[in-house]
Write an enzyme that holds these catalytic residues in place. Structure first.
Site, short mmCIF file in Angstrom:
data_model
loop_
_atom_site.label_atom_id
_atom_site.label_comp_id
_atom_site.label_asym_id
_atom_site.label_seq_id
_atom_site.Cartn_x
_atom_site.Cartn_y
_atom_site.Cartn_z
N SER A 53 0.84 -1.21 0.00
CA SER A 53 0.00 0.00 0.00
C SER A 53 0.88 1.25 0.00
O SER A 53 0.37 2.35 -0.22
CB SER A 53 -0.94 0.01 1.20
OG SER A 53 -0.24 -0.22 2.40
N GLU A 123 0.06 -12.54 -1.60
CA GLU A 123 -1.38 -12.61 -1.82
C GLU A 123 -1.73 -13.87 -2.61
O GLU A 123 -1.19 -14.08 -3.70
CB GLU A 123 -1.87 -11.38 -2.59
CG GLU A 123 -1.72 -10.08 -1.81
CD GLU A 123 -2.24 -8.87 -2.58
OE1 GLU A 123 -2.85 -9.03 -3.65
OE2 GLU A 123 -2.03 -7.74 -2.07
N GLU A 190 -8.82 -10.00 4.14
CA GLU A 190 -9.22 -8.63 3.83
C GLU A 190 -10.64 -8.58 3.26
O GLU A 190 -10.96 -9.27 2.29
CB GLU A 190 -8.22 -8.02 2.83
CG GLU A 190 -8.55 -6.57 2.46
CD GLU A 190 -7.40 -5.82 1.81
OE1 GLU A 190 -6.26 -6.33 1.80
OE2 GLU A 190 -7.65 -4.71 1.30
N1 LIG Z 1 -4.67 3.93 2.05
C1 LIG Z 1 -4.87 2.63 1.80
N2 LIG Z 1 -5.56 1.91 2.69
C2 LIG Z 1 -5.80 0.58 2.46
O1 LIG Z 1 -6.44 -0.07 3.32
C3 LIG Z 1 -5.28 -0.02 1.29
C4 LIG Z 1 -4.55 0.79 0.40
N3 LIG Z 1 -4.38 2.11 0.65
N4 LIG Z 1 -4.02 0.27 -0.75
C5 LIG Z 1 -4.01 -1.14 -0.94
C6 LIG Z 1 -5.20 -1.77 -0.41
C7 LIG Z 1 -6.47 -1.45 -1.17
N5 LIG Z 1 -7.45 -1.57 -0.12
C8 LIG Z 1 -8.78 -1.20 -0.21
C9 LIG Z 1 -9.22 -0.37 -1.22
C10 LIG Z 1 -10.54 0.03 -1.27
C11 LIG Z 1 -11.41 -0.40 -0.29
C12 LIG Z 1 -12.84 0.03 -0.31
O2 LIG Z 1 -13.61 -0.41 0.50
N6 LIG Z 1 -13.18 0.96 -1.22
C13 LIG Z 1 -14.48 1.58 -1.37
C14 LIG Z 1 -15.53 0.61 -1.76
C15 LIG Z 1 -15.27 0.07 -3.10
C16 LIG Z 1 -16.42 -0.76 -3.60
O3 LIG Z 1 -17.25 -1.18 -2.81
O4 LIG Z 1 -16.47 -0.94 -4.83
C17 LIG Z 1 -14.89 2.34 -0.13
O5 LIG Z 1 -16.00 2.21 0.39
O6 LIG Z 1 -14.07 3.16 0.29
C18 LIG Z 1 -10.97 -1.22 0.71
C19 LIG Z 1 -9.67 -1.61 0.74
C20 LIG Z 1 -6.83 -1.87 1.14
N7 LIG Z 1 -5.49 -1.36 0.96
C1 LIG Z 2 -3.90 -3.67 3.88
C2 LIG Z 2 -2.75 -4.54 4.23
C3 LIG Z 2 -3.17 -5.88 4.71
C4 LIG Z 2 -1.76 -4.65 3.09
O1 LIG Z 2 -1.55 -5.67 2.48
C5 LIG Z 2 -1.04 -3.43 2.71
O2 LIG Z 2 -1.10 -2.41 3.44
O3 LIG Z 2 -0.37 -3.46 1.67
MG LIG Z 3 -0.49 -5.35 0.68
#
Ligand SMILES: Nc1nc(=O)c2c([nH]1)NC[C@@H]1CN(c3ccc(C(=O)N[C@@H](CCC(=O)O)C(=O)O)cc3)CN21
Ligand SMILES: CC(C)C(=O)C(=O)O
Ligand SMILES: [Mg+2]
Length: 272
Positions: A53, A123, A190
């Site tokens: 991330s 992953e 996740e």
């Molecule tokens: N700043 C950041 N935080 C994270 O947790 C994170 C990253 N970057 N980059 C890599 C992955 C991507 N992740 C993610 C990305 C998007 C959502 C998410 O829930 N996005 C939308 C919903 C998308 C949908 O439902 O289509 C949201 O509600 O914010 C969750 C985890 C978790 N990781």
């Molecule tokens: C969200 C966590 C589990 C991760 O893989 C990351 O930060 O890259």
């Molecule tokens: Mg990661």
């Protein structure tokens, strides 16, 4: 509440498995640089994840795909220099392990040798089984990562909740058991339904660390900049913000700008 965290001098992969056995929850946050890692470690976190991330948070990319192995090693080595207690887990970035098991092992060895991290995270489940086995055979601890796997975002197209269908859920449980059987020391789950995550945690004896996976798992992980409120445009349901640093930093910086413009800064005691 913060009693248990001082009991372990240094967290190892063995400590985490013991914590699950004793029912002590595991705390995990990301860090990508020395200064932040120093604060996170000093506050008593159990595990620091040098997450890919960093591609989003540090470099501003839209996905985790562009970050390179060299860049991950740079971030991880900065974090390792800061820590006294936490276990440091480093994500293998996209493209550094998917081609074949030998490449996976080479990448994992580079991380261990050049950053000083303690474990790697990959992953996937059965499709990367041979790669994980190779890495484990070299004595490198491996953390699994199932459910929403951001390196496969283009296969799914969205970051929605995973494993809502029965088949997907069954496959996920199978993958978790497989990862345990081949020797992973923990698994990140996740963005999957809380009920399923709890079932997985109860089906394996290795710790399950959740992000958007509910409270029935063995620990929690968040991206540091998200929980500090620095990434103010990111607000998934699973995120709890402990600060609003975006606002506080904006206020501090705009105050500094004003002070420079008005020659309030520096004052007499701030010069020689
Ligand atoms: N700043 C950041 N935080 C994270 O947790 C994170 C990253 N970057 N980059 C890599 C992955 C991507 N992740 C993610 C990305 C998007 C959502 C998410 O829930 N996005 C939308 C919903 C998308 C949908 O439902 O289509 C949201 O509600 O914010 C969750 C985890 C978790 N990781
Ligand atoms: C969200 C966590 C589990 C991760 O893989 C990351 O930060 O890259
Ligand atoms: Mg990661």
């Amino acid at each position: 509440m913060s009693v248990a965290k001082k009991e372990y001098k240094r967290i190892t992969v063995k400590t985490l498995v013991d914590m699950k056995a004793y029912g002590e929850k595991i705390s995990m946050l990301t860090a990508y640089d020395y200064t932040m890692a120093k604060i996170v470690d000093g506050a008593g976190i159990d595990v620091i994840l040098v997450g890919d991330s960093a591609s989003n948070v540090m470099a501003g990319h839209e996905t985790t795909l562009p970050i390179t192995l060299d860049q991950m090693i740079y971030h991880a080595s900065s974090v390792v220099r800061a820590i006294d207690r936490a276990l440091v887990v480093v994500d293998l970035p996209f493209g550094s392990y998917q081609s074949d098991p030998k490449e996976a092992l080479r990448s994992a060895i580079r991380i261990m040798k050049e950053s000083g991290g303690h474990a790697v995270k990959l992953e996937g489940g059965k499709e990367i089984k041979e790669s994980i086995k190779r890495i484990l055979n070299a004595g490198i601890p491996v953390m699994g990562h199932l459910g929403l796997t951001p390196q496969s975002i283009y296969k799914f197209g969205t970051y929605t909740v995973r494993a809502k269908e029965e088949q997907e859920a069954a496959d996920l449980i199978k993958d978790a058991k497989l990862l345990e059987r081949i020797g992973c020391f923990a698994i990140v789950l996740e963005k999957i339904p809380a009920k399923l995550a709890k079932e997985v945690a109860e089906s394996v004896s290795i710790p399950i660390i959740g992000i958007g996976a509910g409270s029935g798992v063995d620990g929690q992980v968040l991206v540091l900049h998200d929980m500090l409120g620095m990434t103010h445009e990111f607000h998934p349901r699973f995120l709890r913000r402990y600060m609003n640093l975006y606002e506080e930093m904006t206020n501090a910086i705009s105050q500094y700008v004003d002070d420079v413009k008005t020659v309030d800064f520096p004052n007499d005691s701030e010069q020689y």
